[in-house]
Write a protein that holds these residues in place. Structure first.
Motif, PDB file in Angstrom:
ATOM      1  N   GLY A  12      83.640  97.280  97.283  1.00 25.58           N
ATOM      2  CA  GLY A  12      84.628  96.408  97.924  1.00 25.58           C
ATOM      3  C   GLY A  12      85.590  97.173  98.804  1.00 25.58           C
ATOM      4  N   SER A  13      85.027  97.969  99.716  1.00 24.30           N
ATOM      5  CA  SER A  13      85.902  98.859 100.503  1.00 24.30           C
ATOM      6  C   SER A  13      85.747  98.651 102.002  1.00 24.30           C
ATOM      7  N   GLY A  16      91.127  96.021 103.130  1.00 28.55           N
ATOM      8  CA  GLY A  16      92.207  96.034 102.140  1.00 28.55           C
ATOM      9  C   GLY A  16      92.356  97.324 101.351  1.00 28.55           C
ATOM     10  N   ILE A  17      92.561  97.166 100.054  1.00 27.55           N
ATOM     11  CA  ILE A  17      92.851  98.302  99.169  1.00 27.55           C
ATOM     12  C   ILE A  17      91.678  99.289  99.136  1.00 27.55           C
ATOM     13  N   GLY A  18      90.470  98.766  99.076  1.00 28.90           N
ATOM     14  CA  GLY A  18      89.287  99.636  98.988  1.00 28.90           C
ATOM     15  C   GLY A  18      89.145 100.526 100.207  1.00 28.90           C
ATOM     16  N   GLY A  36      80.711  96.434 100.718  1.00 29.09           N
ATOM     17  CA  GLY A  36      81.428  95.155 100.790  1.00 29.09           C
ATOM     18  C   GLY A  36      80.832  94.262 101.857  1.00 29.09           C
ATOM     19  N   ASP A  64      75.311  93.642  97.062  1.00 30.69           N
ATOM     20  CA  ASP A  64      76.092  92.491  96.594  1.00 30.69           C
ATOM     21  C   ASP A  64      76.466  92.743  95.127  1.00 30.69           C
ATOM     22  N   MET A  65      77.763  92.764  94.853  1.00 32.33           N
ATOM     23  CA  MET A  65      78.242  93.108  93.508  1.00 32.33           C
ATOM     24  C   MET A  65      77.932  92.024  92.462  1.00 32.33           C
ATOM     25  N   ASN A  91      86.338  98.390  92.803  1.00 34.61           N
ATOM     26  CA  ASN A  91      87.449  97.716  93.481  1.00 34.61           C
ATOM     27  C   ASN A  91      87.103  96.314  93.989  1.00 34.61           C
ATOM     28  N   ALA A  92      85.804  95.978  94.071  1.00 36.67           N
ATOM     29  CA  ALA A  92      85.430  94.680  94.660  1.00 36.67           C
ATOM     30  C   ALA A  92      86.089  93.555  93.870  1.00 36.67           C
ATOM     31  N   ILE A 114      81.649  89.862  89.975  1.00 41.63           N
ATOM     32  CA  ILE A 114      82.109  90.819  91.004  1.00 41.63           C
ATOM     33  C   ILE A 114      83.170  91.755  90.437  1.00 41.63           C
ATOM     34  N   GLY A 142      92.519  97.172  88.679  1.00 42.26           N
ATOM     35  CA  GLY A 142      92.894  96.010  87.867  1.00 42.26           C
ATOM     36  C   GLY A 142      93.888  95.184  88.657  1.00 42.26           C
ATOM     37  N   LYS A 160      90.085  90.560  84.919  1.00 36.67           N
ATOM     38  CA  LYS A 160      90.964  91.739  85.038  1.00 36.67           C
ATOM     39  C   LYS A 160      91.430  92.233  83.661  1.00 36.67           C
ATOM     40  N   PRO A 186      97.809  96.830  90.492  1.00 35.84           N
ATOM     41  CA  PRO A 186      98.817  96.495  91.504  1.00 35.84           C
ATOM     42  C   PRO A 186      99.458  95.143  91.262  1.00 35.84           C
TER      43      PRO A 186
HETATM   44  P1  NAD Z   1      90.048  92.302 100.135  1.00 37.33           P
HETATM   45  O1  NAD Z   1      89.518  90.917 100.226  1.00 37.33           O
HETATM   46  O2  NAD Z   1      90.539  92.966 101.364  1.00 37.33           O
HETATM   47  O3  NAD Z   1      88.957  93.255  99.470  1.00 37.33           O
HETATM   48  C1  NAD Z   1      87.944  92.803  98.606  1.00 37.33           C
HETATM   49  C2  NAD Z   1      86.697  93.625  98.857  1.00 37.33           C
HETATM   50  O4  NAD Z   1      85.658  93.156  97.961  1.00 37.33           O
HETATM   51  C3  NAD Z   1      86.156  93.445 100.287  1.00 37.33           C
HETATM   52  O5  NAD Z   1      85.629  94.671 100.747  1.00 37.33           O
HETATM   53  C4  NAD Z   1      85.039  92.440 100.088  1.00 37.33           C
HETATM   54  O6  NAD Z   1      84.032  92.507 101.094  1.00 37.33           O
HETATM   55  C5  NAD Z   1      84.493  92.909  98.747  1.00 37.33           C
HETATM   56  N1  NAD Z   1      83.632  91.930  98.108  1.00 37.33           N
HETATM   57  C6  NAD Z   1      83.867  90.623  97.844  1.00 37.33           C
HETATM   58  N2  NAD Z   1      82.765  90.053  97.300  1.00 37.33           N
HETATM   59  C7  NAD Z   1      81.831  91.035  97.215  1.00 37.33           C
HETATM   60  C8  NAD Z   1      80.483  91.095  96.751  1.00 37.33           C
HETATM   61  N3  NAD Z   1      79.866  90.013  96.249  1.00 37.33           N
HETATM   62  N4  NAD Z   1      79.836  92.263  96.821  1.00 37.33           N
HETATM   63  C9  NAD Z   1      80.424  93.371  97.340  1.00 37.33           C
HETATM   64  N5  NAD Z   1      81.685  93.388  97.785  1.00 37.33           N
HETATM   65  C10 NAD Z   1      82.371  92.220  97.722  1.00 37.33           C
HETATM   66  O7  NAD Z   1      91.186  92.239  99.046  1.00 37.33           O
HETATM   67  P2  NAD Z   1      92.047  93.378  98.302  1.00 37.33           P
HETATM   68  O8  NAD Z   1      93.353  92.760  98.033  1.00 37.33           O
HETATM   69  O9  NAD Z   1      91.961  94.662  99.015  1.00 37.33           O
HETATM   70  O10 NAD Z   1      91.308  93.460  96.892  1.00 37.33           O
HETATM   71  C11 NAD Z   1      90.751  94.645  96.382  1.00 37.33           C
HETATM   72  C12 NAD Z   1      90.922  94.669  94.875  1.00 37.33           C
HETATM   73  O11 NAD Z   1      92.306  94.713  94.576  1.00 37.33           O
HETATM   74  C13 NAD Z   1      90.371  93.433  94.160  1.00 37.33           C
HETATM   75  O12 NAD Z   1      89.718  93.829  92.973  1.00 37.33           O
HETATM   76  C14 NAD Z   1      91.619  92.650  93.837  1.00 37.33           C
HETATM   77  O13 NAD Z   1      91.451  91.820  92.724  1.00 37.33           O
HETATM   78  C15 NAD Z   1      92.597  93.759  93.571  1.00 37.33           C
HETATM   79  N6  NAD Z   1      94.000  93.379  93.634  1.00 37.33           N
HETATM   80  C16 NAD Z   1      94.537  92.903  94.792  1.00 37.33           C
HETATM   81  C17 NAD Z   1      95.875  92.528  94.805  1.00 37.33           C
HETATM   82  C18 NAD Z   1      96.518  92.007  96.047  1.00 37.33           C
HETATM   83  O14 NAD Z   1      97.642  91.511  95.950  1.00 37.33           O
HETATM   84  N7  NAD Z   1      95.886  92.085  97.210  1.00 37.33           N
HETATM   85  C19 NAD Z   1      96.655  92.663  93.659  1.00 37.33           C
HETATM   86  C20 NAD Z   1      96.088  93.151  92.506  1.00 37.33           C
HETATM   87  C21 NAD Z   1      94.751  93.525  92.506  1.00 37.33           C
END
Ligand code: NAD
Length: 261
Positions: A12-13, A16-18, A36, A64-65, A91-92, A114, A142, A160, A186
């Motif tokens: 999942g990179s 965003g965070i990834g 991702g 695909d996760m 991270n996905a 996922i 998480g 989570k 986070p």
């Molecule tokens: P984001 O949507 O930018 O990133 C999610 C990533 O997961 C993307 O790269 C997406 O393509 C990938 N993904 C989704 N479905 C997938 C699949 N079936 N197979 C492979 N990859 C897949 O969002 P983010 O906020 O960067 O989230 C990243 C992680 O951080 C997640 O686990 C999320 O739960 C966690 N998180 C986010 C927040 C927040 O406020 N944004 C807070 C706490 C935790």
């Protein structure tokens, strides 16, 4: 560049965070495999960018996760191209917001697959290589929702919380083998995952967009600002350092004080 010669696989990179983790680890010289969904041209640009940052290797896996076979193939591909992953970041993630009695079955299954099951499949496939090398880092993303709950997010909170327990369990299993397993938790980070849940939250709670941001998302975040991707990435880099070798099995809050309440 203390990660030169090491390989990081980050699920999942593509955003965003990834992607933030990938860029920060690349900046320390690691080979990175990103994964991702997303626009192909954008993904290719990100891969090229990572090579520029690291002066090492960067690749993309479309696995695909939700599909264990594709997850295993991703780890095998990473191993064939760069060597077995030294650093695995699970991270996905996706989100769906609805009351539990209206929660769609397919969304429940996808969120559990996922966020939680994919971490099982990647970890199972990547740990043998780390054990052979006597060094490894597993970092799970998480959430504050690994530790406390909010309504209408039953699947996400269950997944989570499950990831928090998975983190502790694997940390114990590999505690004497030079491998640490931690979970970064986070609070709200401004990424597309948060942006995308605003319309459903408006609907579920009957609120405007501004009310969702200020009265729901940041209501319980005492610092009243979103966590930054770079702050999480810096912690992931620290967890890879020798100075962090005694940190394992920890669920590490980076949540602006959310879980202090
Ligand atoms: P984001 O949507 O930018 O990133 C999610 C990533 O997961 C993307 O790269 C997406 O393509 C990938 N993904 C989704 N479905 C997938 C699949 N079936 N197979 C492979 N990859 C897949 O969002 P983010 O906020 O960067 O989230 C990243 C992680 O951080 C997640 O686990 C999320 O739960 C966690 N998180 C986010 C927040 C927040 O406020 N944004 C807070 C706490 C935790």
């Amino acid at each position: 560049m203390f990660l030169k010669g090491k390989t990081a696989l980050i699920t999942g990179s593509t955003s965003g965070i990834g992607l933030g983790y990938a860029r920060a680890l690349a900046a320390e010289g690691a080979n990175v495999m990103i994964n991702g969904l997303g626009d192909q041209a954008e993904i290719e640009a990100n891969v090229a960018d990572l090579v520029t940052i690291s002066n090492a290797g960067a690749l993309y896996s479309s696995a695909d996760m939700t599909k264990p076979d594709e997850i295993r193939a991703m780890v095998a591909d990473c191993t064939a191209q760069f060597g077995s992953p030294d650093i695995l970041i699970n991270n996905a993630g996706i989100q769906h917001v609805a009351p539990v009695d209206e929660f769609p079955d397919d969304k429940w299954d996808a969120i559990l697959a996922i966020i939680l099951s994919s971490a099982f499949h990647t970890t199972k496939a990547a740990l043998p290589g780390m054990k052979t090398k006597g060094w490894g880092r597993v970092i799970n993303t998480g959430s504050m929702h690994s530790l406390v709950a909010s309504p209408y997010k039953s699947a996400y909170n269950a997944a989570k919380h499950g990831l928090a327990g998975f983190t502790k369990t694997i940390a114990l299993e590999v505690a004497t083998q030079g491998i640490t397993v931690n979970c970064i938790c986070p609070g709200y980070v401004w990424t597309s995952l948060v942006e995308n849940q605003i319309p459903d939250t408006m609907k579920a709670r009957g609120l405007t967009r501004d009310q969702v941001i200020n009265d729901v998302l940041l209501a319980n975040q005492p610092q009243k600002q979103f966590v930054q991707v770079e702050q999480l990435a810096a912690l992931a880099v620290f967890l890879c350092r020798d100075e962090a070798s005694a940190m394992t099995g920890a669920n590490l809050s980076v949540d602006g004080g959310w879980t202090a309440q």
